[in-house]
Every structure is written in structure tokens, then in C-alpha cells.
Design a protein around this motif. Structure first.
Motif, mmCIF file in Angstrom:
data_model
loop_
_atom_site.group_PDB
_atom_site.id
_atom_site.type_symbol
_atom_site.label_atom_id
_atom_site.label_comp_id
_atom_site.label_asym_id
_atom_site.label_seq_id
_atom_site.Cartn_x
_atom_site.Cartn_y
_atom_site.Cartn_z
ATOM 1 N N ILE A 29 -88.135 -12.045 20.045
ATOM 2 C CA ILE A 29 -86.731 -12.206 20.403
ATOM 3 C C ILE A 29 -86.070 -13.076 19.331
ATOM 4 C CG2 ILE A 29 -85.131 -13.035 22.188
ATOM 5 C CD1 ILE A 29 -86.884 -10.675 23.062
ATOM 6 N N SER A 30 -84.838 -12.727 18.972
ATOM 7 C CA SER A 30 -84.119 -13.502 17.962
ATOM 8 C C SER A 30 -83.855 -14.919 18.464
ATOM 9 C CB SER A 30 -82.802 -12.816 17.608
ATOM 10 O OG SER A 30 -81.929 -12.841 18.719
ATOM 11 N N LYS A 32 -81.109 -16.461 18.847
ATOM 12 C CA LYS A 32 -80.002 -16.489 19.810
ATOM 13 C C LYS A 32 -80.390 -15.838 21.136
ATOM 14 C CE LYS A 32 -76.265 -16.389 16.450
ATOM 15 N NZ LYS A 32 -75.084 -15.652 15.984
ATOM 16 N N GLY A 33 -81.460 -15.063 21.128
ATOM 17 C CA GLY A 33 -81.928 -14.421 22.351
ATOM 18 C C GLY A 33 -81.229 -13.125 22.693
ATOM 19 N N ASP A 34 -80.402 -12.617 21.785
ATOM 20 C CA ASP A 34 -79.659 -11.398 22.096
ATOM 21 C C ASP A 34 -80.197 -10.155 21.393
ATOM 22 O OD1 ASP A 34 -78.917 -12.210 19.577
ATOM 23 O OD2 ASP A 34 -76.781 -11.807 19.852
ATOM 24 N N CYS A 35 -81.197 -10.318 20.557
ATOM 25 C CA CYS A 35 -81.751 -9.185 19.805
ATOM 26 C C CYS A 35 -83.272 -9.154 19.903
ATOM 27 C CB CYS A 35 -81.383 -9.286 18.326
ATOM 28 S SG CYS A 35 -79.642 -9.103 17.963
ATOM 29 N N ASN A 36 -83.799 -7.948 19.817
ATOM 30 C CA ASN A 36 -85.235 -7.755 19.667
ATOM 31 C C ASN A 36 -85.499 -7.475 18.195
ATOM 32 O OD1 ASN A 36 -84.579 -6.307 22.525
ATOM 33 N ND2 ASN A 36 -86.501 -7.422 22.580
ATOM 34 N N THR A 62 -75.848 -1.915 20.801
ATOM 35 C CA THR A 62 -74.675 -2.541 20.192
ATOM 36 C C THR A 62 -74.835 -2.637 18.683
ATOM 37 O OG1 THR A 62 -74.337 -3.871 22.168
ATOM 38 C CG2 THR A 62 -73.251 -4.628 20.182
ATOM 39 N N THR A 79 -84.157 -4.564 13.852
ATOM 40 C CA THR A 79 -83.449 -5.443 14.774
ATOM 41 C C THR A 79 -82.562 -4.598 15.676
ATOM 42 O OG1 THR A 79 -83.434 -7.195 13.118
ATOM 43 C CG2 THR A 79 -81.881 -7.414 14.943
ATOM 44 N N ARG A 81 -79.863 -4.893 19.046
ATOM 45 C CA ARG A 81 -79.123 -5.639 20.067
ATOM 46 C C ARG A 81 -78.719 -4.624 21.135
ATOM 47 N NH1 ARG A 81 -74.337 -8.376 17.813
ATOM 48 N NH2 ARG A 81 -75.855 -9.868 17.063
ATOM 49 N N LYS A 83 -77.430 -3.033 24.846
ATOM 50 C CA LYS A 83 -76.371 -3.283 25.829
ATOM 51 C C LYS A 83 -77.000 -3.320 27.220
ATOM 52 C CE LYS A 83 -72.665 -0.845 23.408
ATOM 53 N NZ LYS A 83 -71.749 0.309 23.470
ATOM 54 N N GLY A 84 -77.708 -4.380 27.527
ATOM 55 C CA GLY A 84 -78.279 -4.536 28.857
ATOM 56 C C GLY A 84 -79.527 -3.708 29.120
#
Length: 126
Positions: A29-30, A32-36, A62, A79, A81, A83-84
Motif C-alpha cells: 500500500i502506498s 498515503k494509503g490510497d494506492c496499491n 481512478t 500503481t 488507485r 474507486k472503492g
């Protein structure tokens, strides 16, 4: 005259064979926690760009990008990001979609080659 060699170039076998016990794909996980971020070993720009293009067309994504961290490392980082959605599932689904497209392309090509051969055999051309 001898050809100079690169002293830091990996051995050819290291570019093709995954060492025993190493994983082909790792996910993290990145910050920031928003990307794999997926590290895929023994792959290069060919697969990286193909997967990235597929992910960019997916409405559940995204952002998608890939990079090769170092030219002498035979690995890429993808990478995503989402959308849920789970990044692992998105990567898996897109890779399966690419495999299906390649399979369809292979079948279509084989059929067209067969038709071409039949047409030319009928006219006596080889």
C-alpha cells in the motif's frame, strides 16, 4: 579485438528464471494509503504498458501507472488507485481480460491463416 562487456549486467538466467522461494508479484500500500503498488518480477515495459492501458480503461480505476525502477532490474511496478474496489481484484480481472483478448487474437489469426492457405491451395499457389 574483444567486445567489452558490462560488468553490472545481470546474467541471462537471472532475467528469465525466478529464484526458488521468491514471489512473482508483491503488493504493498502506498504511503498515503490510497494506492496499491504491485511489483512484478521478470517483466518489462511490454507487460507493464499493456496492463496499465487496460487499467486506465477500467471505470473502477481512478489512476494507473507503471514504471521500471531500474534498467538493470527485470521488474516493473504497477500503481493502481481504485474507486472503492480491491486493487488485487482489479489487477487480476484486467490481466484475465488481456489473456482473453490475446486468446481471441490468436484464434482469429489462425483462422485467417487457414483460410488464406485454403484459398491459395485452391488456385494452385503455394
Amino acid at each position: 579485438m574483444s567486445v567489452p562487456t558490462l560488468s553490472n549486467k545481470p546474467e541471462n538466467v537471472d532475467l528469465l528464471v525466478l529464484p526458488h522461494g521468491e514471489e512473482k508479484v508483491k503488493c504493498q500500500i502506498s504511503d498515503k494509503g490510497d494506492c496499491n503498488i504491485f511489483t512484478i518480477k521478470l517483466e518489462d515495459h511490454t507487460i507493464g504498458n499493456l496492463i496499465k492501458q487496460s487499467l486506465c480503461q477500467d471505470p473502477k480505476v481512478t489512476f494507473a501507472a507503471y514504471r521500471q525502477p531500474h534498467p538493470l532490474q527485470n521488474a516493473i511496478e504497477i500503481t493502481i488507485r481504485p474507486k472503492g474496489y480491491a486493487g488485487v481484484k482489479l489487477l487480476s480481472d484486467n490481466v484475465h481480460s488481456i489473456l482473453n483478448q490475446v486468446s481471441t487474437l490468436r484464434e482469429t489469426f489462425a483462422n485467417r491463416v487457414q483460410k488464406y492457405k485454403e484459398k491459395n491451395a485452391y488456385h494452385g499457389n503455394r
